[in-house]
Design a protein around this motif. Structure first.
Motif, PDB file in Angstrom:
ATOM      1  N   ALA A 178      16.425   8.916  -1.916  1.00  0.00           N
ATOM      2  CA  ALA A 178      17.230   7.762  -2.092  1.00  0.00           C
ATOM      3  C   ALA A 178      16.321   6.606  -2.013  1.00  0.00           C
ATOM      4  CB  ALA A 178      18.603   7.414  -1.393  1.00  0.00           C
ATOM      5  N   ASP A 179      16.378   5.572  -2.960  1.00  0.00           N
ATOM      6  CA  ASP A 179      15.499   4.433  -2.606  1.00  0.00           C
ATOM      7  C   ASP A 179      16.187   3.126  -2.103  1.00  0.00           C
ATOM      8  OD1 ASP A 179      16.536   3.288  -4.714  1.00  0.00           O
ATOM      9  OD2 ASP A 179      15.188   2.733  -5.953  1.00  0.00           O
ATOM     10  N   LYS A 223       8.450   6.536   2.004  1.00  0.00           N
ATOM     11  CA  LYS A 223       7.331   6.759   1.307  1.00  0.00           C
ATOM     12  C   LYS A 223       7.293   5.548   0.194  1.00  0.00           C
ATOM     13  CE  LYS A 223       5.874   9.620  -2.604  1.00  0.00           C
ATOM     14  NZ  LYS A 223       6.348  10.621  -3.752  1.00  0.00           N
ATOM     15  N   LYS A 224       6.268   4.588   0.510  1.00  0.00           N
ATOM     16  CA  LYS A 224       6.243   3.481  -0.357  1.00  0.00           C
ATOM     17  C   LYS A 224       5.163   3.546  -1.412  1.00  0.00           C
ATOM     18  CE  LYS A 224       7.721   0.396   3.222  1.00  0.00           C
ATOM     19  NZ  LYS A 224       7.359  -0.843   4.138  1.00  0.00           N
ATOM     20  N   THR A 225       5.487   3.437  -2.444  1.00  0.00           N
ATOM     21  CA  THR A 225       4.473   3.357  -3.715  1.00  0.00           C
ATOM     22  C   THR A 225       4.623   2.132  -4.788  1.00  0.00           C
ATOM     23  OG1 THR A 225       6.402   4.267  -4.936  1.00  0.00           O
ATOM     24  CG2 THR A 225       4.734   5.945  -3.936  1.00  0.00           C
ATOM     25  N   THR A 226       3.728   1.937  -5.468  1.00  0.00           N
ATOM     26  CA  THR A 226       3.499   0.775  -6.285  1.00  0.00           C
ATOM     27  C   THR A 226       3.236   1.295  -7.719  1.00  0.00           C
ATOM     28  OG1 THR A 226       2.725  -0.517  -4.496  1.00  0.00           O
ATOM     29  CG2 THR A 226       2.461  -1.540  -6.689  1.00  0.00           C
ATOM     30  N   VAL A 227       4.344   0.894  -8.706  1.00  0.00           N
ATOM     31  CA  VAL A 227       4.208   1.122 -10.004  1.00  0.00           C
ATOM     32  C   VAL A 227       4.119  -0.033 -10.709  1.00  0.00           C
ATOM     33  CG1 VAL A 227       5.410   2.069 -11.940  1.00  0.00           C
ATOM     34  CG2 VAL A 227       5.982   2.889  -9.694  1.00  0.00           C
ATOM     35  N   GLY A 228       3.096  -0.260 -11.278  1.00  0.00           N
ATOM     36  CA  GLY A 228       2.516  -1.426 -11.779  1.00  0.00           C
ATOM     37  C   GLY A 228       2.475  -2.567 -10.807  1.00  0.00           C
ATOM     38  N   LYS A 229       3.374  -3.584 -10.934  1.00  0.00           N
ATOM     39  CA  LYS A 229       3.365  -4.897  -9.888  1.00  0.00           C
ATOM     40  C   LYS A 229       4.685  -4.595  -9.141  1.00  0.00           C
ATOM     41  CE  LYS A 229       0.915  -8.167 -12.599  1.00  0.00           C
ATOM     42  NZ  LYS A 229       0.951  -9.397 -13.357  1.00  0.00           N
ATOM     43  N   SER A 273       6.827  -2.702  -5.974  1.00  0.00           N
ATOM     44  CA  SER A 273       6.769  -1.811  -4.957  1.00  0.00           C
ATOM     45  C   SER A 273       8.069  -0.984  -5.045  1.00  0.00           C
ATOM     46  CB  SER A 273       6.633  -2.669  -3.598  1.00  0.00           C
ATOM     47  OG  SER A 273       7.579  -3.304  -3.386  1.00  0.00           O
ATOM     48  N   HIS A 274       8.070   0.211  -4.728  1.00  0.00           N
ATOM     49  CA  HIS A 274       9.239   1.032  -4.689  1.00  0.00           C
ATOM     50  C   HIS A 274       9.244   1.796  -3.004  1.00  0.00           C
ATOM     51  CE1 HIS A 274      11.601   4.488  -5.893  1.00  0.00           C
ATOM     52  NE2 HIS A 274      12.364   3.611  -6.424  1.00  0.00           N
TER      53      HIS A 274
END
Lengths: 108, 252
Positions: free
Chosen positions: A26-27, A58-64, A66-67
């Motif tokens: 879940a985010d 878990k931290k990710t970046t999609v484009g600009k 952050s998720h």
């Protein structure tokens, strides 16, 4: 029977772990909107759960953008299962006490 | 595990219901289903169109057009198989999910995690190849065009059923294979009127598109209900001011 885990017993954290045990991932947005928590409050709870080893972040970046995604660990599942076991045991004791206690006999 | 899949009976108000409704919600988000549906609709529509052109080319003796269509069918196999297994395909699906469910956040069920098993990719690739072969057989007039739905159902119904069980999708997902299969059997036995003439291919495309769409709408509506239940349960068991609540370890 050991006591209830105080870290899990807090309502918001119990709900977070309950949700994460029902889903794979879940985010941040989902937990915030579903539990009506502020970002700061959710961050604080997640920080405590992460330090206890109950969740992984878990931290990710999609484009600009952050998720941040959360998932429950095996230790977290184990702790939650133990929490429910202990809570059920306490409830059962209360039920037994209610059933076995005889009502006071009143003299006529 | 106390909160496993066996679902022991719980009293109303038990916080473990949150876990159950979260699980139901995650499994009812129809995005993964939508992708399969779009693939199958595109595949059937593309094969249908190419088959119709190939038949026309063969009847008029246009060899160049016929060969071009056969080449395009082969190319479409490669394209669809590549999209289904490439990381780019996965990212496209993730972006669609974010776009559609952005406000309520991202949730993935445990069964959606990680790459698909090899047999899932193989059976999906098989589905595409099988339908292209059916299209070719119809183009070469080895199979009547009316039988496309029946032959399609022979592969697609078990494929969808296996996918539903494998992905642990909800009851709503069964609408697609069950109705598609029953429709195919009904059409084969002559109980369902068939469209004749140049629109014959609609006999296959409409059931594939229609039942998949009905299943997705049912799943989407159920996910709304599951989210409503989840939020209601969460709010009912939360203190009046959650921001003020914390334990003895210090405030938030």
């Amino acid at each position: 029977m050991s006591g209830l885990d105080k870290l899990i017993h807090e309502p918001a954290r119990l709900q977070i772990l309950s949700i994460l045990s029902g889903v794979g991932v879940a985010d941040f947005n989902f937990l915030c909107s579903t539990l009506s928590l502020t970002k700061g409050n959710l961050s604080s709870h997640m920080d405590k759960l992460e330090k206890a080893g109950f969740v992984v972040v878990k931290k990710t970046t999609v484009g600009k953008v952050s998720h941040t995604e959360f998932s429950i660990t095996a230790l977290g599942r184990e702790a939650l299962a133990e929490y429910w076991q202990n809570l059920d045991a306490i409830r059962n004791i209360q039920i037994e006490d209610t059933q076995t206690s005889t009502p006071p006999v009143l003299d006529e | 595990m106390v909160e496993g899949r066996s679902h022991p009976p719980l009293q109303p108000g038990d916080p473990r219901l949150i876990m159950r409704w979260a699980q139901r919600y995650a499994k009812s988000r129809t995005i993964s289903f939508l992708v399969q549906w779009v693939f199958i609709v595109l595949m059937l529509s593309g094969i249908g169109l190419m088959t119709a052109i190939a038949q026309m080319a063969q009847q008029t003796g246009n060899g160049a057009l016929f060969n071009t269509i056969v080449f395009l069918m082969g190319f479409s196999i490669v394209l669809l198989v590549w999209f289904s297994i490439s990381p780019w395909g996965g990212e496209v699906i993730w972006r669609i999910t974010q776009w559609l469910y952005g406000k309520e956040g991202y949730v993935a069920s445990e069964d959606d995690q990680g790459p698909s098993s090899w047999w899932v990719n193989v059976s999906f690739g098989g589905l595409i190849i099988y339908h292209v072969v059916l299209g070719l057989l119809i183009s070469f007039e080895k199979l009547p065009v009316d039988s496309l739905h029946f032959w399609s159902a022979l592969y697609m119904v078990p494929f969808l059923m296996i996918m539903i069980v494998y992905q642990h999708l909800g009851f709503w997902a069964w609408i697609w294979p069950v109705c598609y299969g029953l429709h195919a059997a009904g059409a084969y036995l002559g109980y369902i009127p068939m469209i004749q003439g140049q629109w014959q291919l609609a006999n296959s495309i409409i059931p594939a598109l229609g039942y998949g769409f009905v299943a997705m709408v049912a799943g989407h509506l159920y996910s709304r209900f599951a989210l409503y239940k989840l939020r209601s349960l969460a709010r009912a068991s939360m203190p009046a001011n959650p921001d003020a609540s914390d334990d003895d370890e210090g405030g938030a």
